[in-house]
Design a protein around this motif. Sequence first.
Motif, PDB file in Angstrom:
ATOM      1  N   PHE A  63     -41.855 -20.686  12.015  1.00  0.00           N
ATOM      2  CA  PHE A  63     -42.690 -21.656  12.648  1.00  0.00           C
ATOM      3  C   PHE A  63     -42.928 -21.068  13.879  1.00  0.00           C
ATOM      4  CE2 PHE A  63     -42.750 -25.229  15.274  1.00  0.00           C
ATOM      5  CZ  PHE A  63     -44.172 -25.457  15.234  1.00  0.00           C
ATOM      6  N   LEU A  64     -41.622 -20.784  14.541  1.00  0.00           N
ATOM      7  CA  LEU A  64     -41.700 -20.379  15.833  1.00  0.00           C
ATOM      8  C   LEU A  64     -42.531 -19.093  16.152  1.00  0.00           C
ATOM      9  CD1 LEU A  64     -38.277 -21.345  17.056  1.00  0.00           C
ATOM     10  CD2 LEU A  64     -40.257 -22.488  17.944  1.00  0.00           C
ATOM     11  N   ILE A  65     -42.078 -18.109  15.112  1.00  0.00           N
ATOM     12  CA  ILE A  65     -42.647 -17.006  15.439  1.00  0.00           C
ATOM     13  C   ILE A  65     -44.043 -16.793  15.343  1.00  0.00           C
ATOM     14  CG2 ILE A  65     -42.567 -14.435  14.558  1.00  0.00           C
ATOM     15  CD1 ILE A  65     -39.449 -15.194  14.132  1.00  0.00           C
ATOM     16  N   MET A  91     -48.430  -6.604  15.639  1.00  0.00           N
ATOM     17  CA  MET A  91     -47.136  -7.155  15.407  1.00  0.00           C
ATOM     18  C   MET A  91     -46.052  -6.070  15.093  1.00  0.00           C
ATOM     19  SD  MET A  91     -47.413 -10.984  13.486  1.00  0.00           S
ATOM     20  CE  MET A  91     -45.700 -11.151  13.594  1.00  0.00           C
ATOM     21  N   ALA A  92     -46.844  -4.960  14.133  1.00  0.00           N
ATOM     22  CA  ALA A  92     -45.873  -3.844  13.809  1.00  0.00           C
ATOM     23  C   ALA A  92     -45.606  -3.111  15.065  1.00  0.00           C
ATOM     24  CB  ALA A  92     -46.774  -3.022  12.959  1.00  0.00           C
ATOM     25  N   TYR A 258     -40.119 -11.358  14.953  1.00  0.00           N
ATOM     26  CA  TYR A 258     -40.438 -11.199  13.567  1.00  0.00           C
ATOM     27  C   TYR A 258     -39.535 -10.201  12.844  1.00  0.00           C
ATOM     28  CZ  TYR A 258     -43.291 -10.809   9.459  1.00  0.00           C
ATOM     29  OH  TYR A 258     -43.914 -10.394   8.126  1.00  0.00           O
ATOM     30  N   PHE A 259     -39.388  -9.123  13.387  1.00  0.00           N
ATOM     31  CA  PHE A 259     -38.670  -8.039  12.852  1.00  0.00           C
ATOM     32  C   PHE A 259     -37.116  -8.152  13.116  1.00  0.00           C
ATOM     33  CE2 PHE A 259     -36.809  -4.060  14.663  1.00  0.00           C
ATOM     34  CZ  PHE A 259     -36.122  -3.588  13.375  1.00  0.00           C
ATOM     35  N   GLY A 260     -37.003  -8.255  14.312  1.00  0.00           N
ATOM     36  CA  GLY A 260     -35.577  -8.284  15.072  1.00  0.00           C
ATOM     37  C   GLY A 260     -34.726  -9.274  14.603  1.00  0.00           C
ATOM     38  N   VAL A 261     -35.179 -10.546  14.819  1.00  0.00           N
ATOM     39  CA  VAL A 261     -34.590 -11.822  14.786  1.00  0.00           C
ATOM     40  C   VAL A 261     -34.677 -12.581  13.244  1.00  0.00           C
ATOM     41  CG1 VAL A 261     -33.965 -14.157  15.781  1.00  0.00           C
ATOM     42  CG2 VAL A 261     -34.689 -12.204  17.098  1.00  0.00           C
ATOM     43  N   TRP A 262     -35.807 -12.469  12.906  1.00  0.00           N
ATOM     44  CA  TRP A 262     -36.135 -13.319  11.539  1.00  0.00           C
ATOM     45  C   TRP A 262     -35.861 -12.087  10.139  1.00  0.00           C
ATOM     46  CZ3 TRP A 262     -41.087 -14.800   8.949  1.00  0.00           C
ATOM     47  CH2 TRP A 262     -40.999 -15.462   7.919  1.00  0.00           C
TER      48      TRP A 262
END
Lengths: 365, 347
Positions: A63-65, A91-92, A258-262
Amino acid sequence: MFYRETGDFKTSYSADTQTFPIKLDRYRFWAIAIFAGILVPLWIASVPRQSAEFFVNPILLPFLIFSLAAIGLNILTGYCGQVSLGTGGFMAVGAYACYKLTTAFPDLNLVLVIFASGAITAGVGVLFGLPSLRIKGFYLAVATLAAQFFLTWMFSKFGWFYNNSATGQITMPPREVFGIAITGPDAAPWATYFFCFFFVFVMGWAARNLVRGRVGRSWMAIRDMDIAAEIIGVNPLKTKLSAFAVSSFLVGIAGALYFGVWYGSAEPTEAFGITLSFQILFMIIIGGLGSMTGSFLGAGFMVLLPILLKKLMVDMGGMEVAVAKHIEIVVVGALIILFLILEPHGLARLWQLAKEKLRLWPFPY
Amino acid sequence: MTNALQRLNPLRPEGIALLLLAAFLGRAIWWFAVSDARDTSFATEIIISGLLAGVMYSLVALGFVLIFKSSGIFNYSQGVMALFAGLFASGFMTDFGLSPFIAIPLTMVVMVITAILIERFVLQYLVGQEPIILFMATIGLAYVMEGIGDLVWGSDVKRLDVGLPSGASDFMFDCCNLYVEKLEVSAAVVAAVLVAALMAFTQYTRIGRALRAVADDHQAALSVGISLRTIWVIVWSIAGFVALTAGVMWGAKSGVQFSLSLIALKALPVLMIGGFTSIPGAIIGGLIIGVGEKVAEIYLGPTMADLFGANPNNFTAIENWFAYVLALVVLLFRPQGLFGEKIIERV
C-alpha cells in the motif's frame, strides 16, 4: 465543531495559503499521520512476528509503496497530462540503482542510497521524457512503452547491472539504519513499515506542496492546453521535463523500496513488467487523476481488492486457486469498467463530494 | 536550450531523416552488390521473413485503426480479442470436433455477440468521455475477455490446425534457393485479401460510407440519420473479424496461448509509424517493423561489436523493444506518423 471555514480567522498570509484551510482537515491530517506513523508501528511491534508479517508484507508495504508510485505517476499524468506506460521500467531503474549503490558502497546510509536511486531515476526519466516535446497524447503513451521494454531488457542483458550473478536476479544485502535492520531476513516488520512510511510521508508532503506552487500550476497549465500555456509564458520544455524528473524521482524511490524493502530480490522482466505499469495506471485512474488523496485511495483499492477476492473465493467459497485466479481477473476488469462508467473522476471525486455535503450539513443547501 | 532547438528547425528534420535513410539504403545496396551469394541470399531470406512477419503485425494493427478511426477509442483489447477468437476457434475444433469451416463462422458469431455486449454494457455509457478513460475501459475489457477465455477453455497452450499449408516452400527453394515458410506466405495472402476487402467495403458500400461519415464527425453523422450505436457494433464486429483472422493465423503459427495477447503490444509501434488513422499506414508500418526487427536481430550484435567492440551476445532478444525505438525515431521526425493526418492545433 463543524466542517467549514466559517469562524476560522486567518491573520497572516501564510495561514491563508496553507494546504488545508479548514481546521477539521488539518486535524484529520495530523490524526492520520500520528496513527500511521506512530500507532501502527507500535502495534506491529507489539504483536507476535508472524501475525505482524501477515499484515505488513501483503497489505501495508505494498500500500505504501504503490501509493508513492501512484503519486509519482499522478504528477506526470494527472497534473501534467503526459500519459506514461513506462512506470514499471522507471521503478526498475530505482531498484537497480539501489542495488548497485548498496553493493558498491556498503557503508552508505540506506536513506541516502534510496534518495540517490530516486535522483538517478529522475535523470533517466528526463531522458525518456525528451520525446514528449514533440509527441503528444497516445503517441507519447506508446513511446513511453519504449522505456518500459528497453529498460527491462537492458537490466536482464547486461551483467554489470546485476553484478553478474548466476541467476540474473538481484538480491538486497542486509542493511541497517541507526543500528536497526531494514533490509534482509532479520528486518523487523515494524522497522520496514516505518522506513517506507517515512519516505511516503516526506515525499507526499513535498509533492503536495510542489503541485500547489508555481511549478505545479505550470504543470496544470500545460495539461489543460499546452499551446495556450506556452503563449502565457509557461516554458513547455522546462515544465514537461520537470514533471518527468519529479515523477521519476518518486517512482524511482518507490521502485527502490519495492525491491529493497518489500521483495528483497527481484528479476527485471517478472517484477517490473508491463503489468506493473498498468497496475499503477489503474490506481491513479480509479483513485482520481490529479489528486493526492486519490493516489492513496487508488493504491489501497488495488492492493486490497485481489486479497479480498481471494479470501472470498478460495477461503470461503472453496474454489480452486486456478479458477479463482481467472475469476479474479474478470472481476478486476469488470470493476474497472464499472468504476469508469459510474465515476470517471475516481474515488477522490466521491471523497470531494462527501466533503462538499459536509460543509453544508445539517442544511440541504 | 529552447533557442538552440528552434534554430535547428530550418534544417528541416524530415530532410535530415530522408538523407540518412537514403545513405543507409545506398549502403545496403552496395553491400548486396559486393557480397557473395551466400550472404545475400541469407539477407534476402531475412528480409522476406521480416516482410511476412510484418504482414501479421499489420493484421492486428488494422483492427486498432478501424476502431480508432470510427470512434476515437484506442482499443488496447485488440490483442486479447485475437487471443479470445483463437481460443474459441481452437476450442470448437478440438473439443467439439468441428471442421474449420464450421468452427470459424461459429467463432465469428461469438465475436459479433461480443461486439454487441461491449456496445451494450460499456461503450454506450462512455460516450463523450475523455480518450484516456476510454483507453482504460478497453484495458478493463482486455482483462475481462482474457479471464473469460481462460475460464471457458482453460489456460494451457492449444494447437490450432485449420489446414493451412506449412513447411518450406519448394517453389522458392528451387527457383531462388531461398527458404520461405509456406504458412507465412499464406498468412500474407490472407492478410492482403482482407485488407483489399476492407478497403472495398469502406469505399463502396452503404455501411462503409456510414463508417467513414462517423469517422469524420460524430455529430454530423448523427444529424443525417446514421445510428451511432449500430455503427459501433458493426465496427467492433469488423475488428472482431480482423482479430479472428489474426488469432487463427498466429495460432496456426505458434499455438493459441496467452502470449498471443501480447502481439497487441507489437502492433502499437506499427500504429505509431503508420499513423493511428491510416489503413495503408498500418500495412506499411507493419512491413517496416517486421523487416527492421528481423534485420536488427541478426545484424545489430555484430555491428555493435565491429563499431564499439561490444559483446554481440548482449544484443540478442531485442525484439521486445526494437520496434518501439524505431517508432520513436520515426515520430521524432514526423509526430503524426508517416501517414497520419497532419496534426493541426488551434487555441
